[in-house]
Design an enzyme around this catalytic site. Sequence first.
Site, PDB file in Angstrom:
ATOM      1  N   MET A 155     -11.714   2.274  -1.101  1.00 34.78           N
ATOM      2  CA  MET A 155     -11.693   3.296  -0.071  1.00 34.78           C
ATOM      3  C   MET A 155     -11.962   2.615   1.265  1.00 34.78           C
ATOM      4  O   MET A 155     -13.054   2.087   1.489  1.00 34.78           O
ATOM      5  CB  MET A 155     -12.758   4.374  -0.351  1.00 34.78           C
ATOM      6  N   GLU A 156     -10.946   2.587   2.117  1.00 35.35           N
ATOM      7  CA  GLU A 156     -11.022   1.827   3.364  1.00 35.35           C
ATOM      8  C   GLU A 156     -11.683   2.653   4.461  1.00 35.35           C
ATOM      9  O   GLU A 156     -11.033   3.118   5.402  1.00 35.35           O
ATOM     10  CB  GLU A 156      -9.621   1.371   3.786  1.00 35.35           C
ATOM     11  N   ASN A 157     -12.980   2.862   4.350  1.00 36.05           N
ATOM     12  CA  ASN A 157     -13.726   3.541   5.399  1.00 36.05           C
ATOM     13  C   ASN A 157     -13.779   2.646   6.636  1.00 36.05           C
ATOM     14  O   ASN A 157     -13.860   1.423   6.519  1.00 36.05           O
ATOM     15  CB  ASN A 157     -15.156   3.837   4.938  1.00 36.05           C
ATOM     16  N   GLU A 169      -6.674  -3.332   1.147  1.00 35.16           N
ATOM     17  CA  GLU A 169      -5.540  -2.895   1.942  1.00 35.16           C
ATOM     18  C   GLU A 169      -6.046  -2.669   3.348  1.00 35.16           C
ATOM     19  O   GLU A 169      -6.408  -1.560   3.722  1.00 35.16           O
ATOM     20  CB  GLU A 169      -4.914  -1.621   1.372  1.00 35.16           C
ATOM     21  N   HIS A 172      -4.951   0.155   6.351  1.00 35.33           N
ATOM     22  CA  HIS A 172      -5.475   1.501   6.604  1.00 35.33           C
ATOM     23  C   HIS A 172      -6.320   1.552   7.883  1.00 35.33           C
ATOM     24  O   HIS A 172      -6.543   2.639   8.431  1.00 35.33           O
ATOM     25  CB  HIS A 172      -6.307   1.978   5.413  1.00 35.33           C
ATOM     26  N   GLU A 191      -0.341   6.913   3.833  1.00 34.08           N
ATOM     27  CA  GLU A 191      -0.188   6.010   2.700  1.00 34.08           C
ATOM     28  C   GLU A 191       1.131   5.231   2.734  1.00 34.08           C
ATOM     29  O   GLU A 191       1.164   4.040   2.408  1.00 34.08           O
ATOM     30  CB  GLU A 191      -0.313   6.792   1.387  1.00 34.08           C
ATOM     31  N   TYR A 257       2.757   7.032  -2.004  1.00 28.69           N
ATOM     32  CA  TYR A 257       2.719   5.638  -1.588  1.00 28.69           C
ATOM     33  C   TYR A 257       4.113   5.006  -1.574  1.00 28.69           C
ATOM     34  O   TYR A 257       4.558   4.488  -0.549  1.00 28.69           O
ATOM     35  CB  TYR A 257       1.815   4.834  -2.539  1.00 28.69           C
TER      36      TYR A 257
END
Length: 521
Positions: A155-157, A169, A172, A191, A257
């Site tokens: 999860m790319e916070n 990734e 993001h 996405e 995606y």
Amino acid sequence: VCFIWWLDPELTYGNAKPFVFTQGHSVCNRSFFPCFDTPAVKCTYSATVKAPAGMQVLMSATQSTFLEDKEVYQFYMEYPVPAYLVALVAGDLIHADIGPRSRVWAEPCLLPTAISKLSGMVERWLTAAESLYGPYIWGRYDIVFLPPSFPIVAMENPCLTFIISSILEIAHSWFGNAVTNATWEEMWLSEGLATYAQRRITTETYGAAFTCLETAFRLDALHRQMKLLGEDNPVSKLQVKLEPGVNPSNLMNLFTYEKGYCFVYYLSQLCGDPGRFDSFLRAYIEKYKFTSVVAQDLLDSFLNFFPDLKEQCVESKAGLEFERWLNATGPPLAEPDLSQGSSLTRPVETLFKLWTTEPLDFDAAASSADLTKWRTFQTVLFLDRLLDGSPLRHGEYSVRTVEKYSWNDKYINRPTLPWCYLILSSFPFLQMSRMYTIPLYEDLCTGTLKSFALEIFYQTQNQLHPNLRKTIQQILSQGLNPLPAIDTTAGTADTPAMVLEDKVSEATNGAISLRDVNVSA
């Protein structure tokens, strides 16, 4: 649904201290704090967190301080973000710097492995991304390794990415975090763009062959999911209708995606040069950063940036109309040329043919390739095709295959559903993420291995997060009487077999089917 995950020590890697983390995507942070839980609304935030001594607290914030005398952490996010990107984690965490603007946090037993996997790499990826899409606007890119019960792979916070494997990734940070889809019905805007951008980054970093290999693996999975769902299924649209009461996370699938990626790739091909499209995306980010957009914003910006394409009416090209891309069910209207990846995909195809030729010459197949020298995506592409192309071999062949192709990095290893399926008969779970365990148990329970699934569950249930444990119990209980609670603190070596004998009189007949799961967020 409450997505504040409280873990007892035995559910962590180190088994030393309790652990807590949040997972806000898509609409779960309303159980964390009062908020407008929609991606259309963005705001800054501040937080004050008090924690016991010895517990490190982190949040997805640009600024943080620790008042040691009060055991209080203070956080501030200076840029507007949607509610789902507010994240918190606390536990037995220590850190190491892995770049000039990055550090990795992990439990002490895991930190050396995390460092070895990521040291120097994050800065390399960030530099490549900045050369394509402009400055990284969040200041720091820190990473925290969560226990394996984290429900997704990553999860790319902003400022603090949550991961359970070494897959990142970073795209993001530009597409999704800086510019966000205004509605969950258009998740492909984040996405699909992020997938395209990430593959441009990997092309710059690792070369076109690697990117084509990854894309081939993912498109294989997309077409497999298409066969399961049917080409007329509405979830295969890029613009999906969100019905009242439906969790938006249920709409996240490979179409979001990979079909989204194919549309973005098609737009890049219209430009004739990926560099021209990169220039457009830089301008798009600069115009819309810290805001939320709809698909028409992207497409209008695209046509205005390329007036020559607008004059050609590319949005109305027969069979490839933009509206059809967005609202037609079924596979992508066009897919990328992956011939540049043949140097990596050809060995996969050769090994697959050896394993599926009858009669099987095990020694010849097992000695024909050294998978330790393969790229990860070569391995998972081979396993996917192996399990799709022939019935799963049980018994001696299954065990020998595991022995031949297993690897030992249990913490950072990128597991795949087919690999889990192969090793289940020989080893307990190494990863407890919902992303792997739920589809795996569902598949085991649809075929002849339901009794085996019950046995594995009773052996590993104490390692599962309570929410996940409950979900698996529901899967296993379908068609059976309620499963009894088992006291795993006592000597229960014979209990699983006893329960299985009582509950399963005979194995059900039916082919084993493998589910596809989305492994990104």
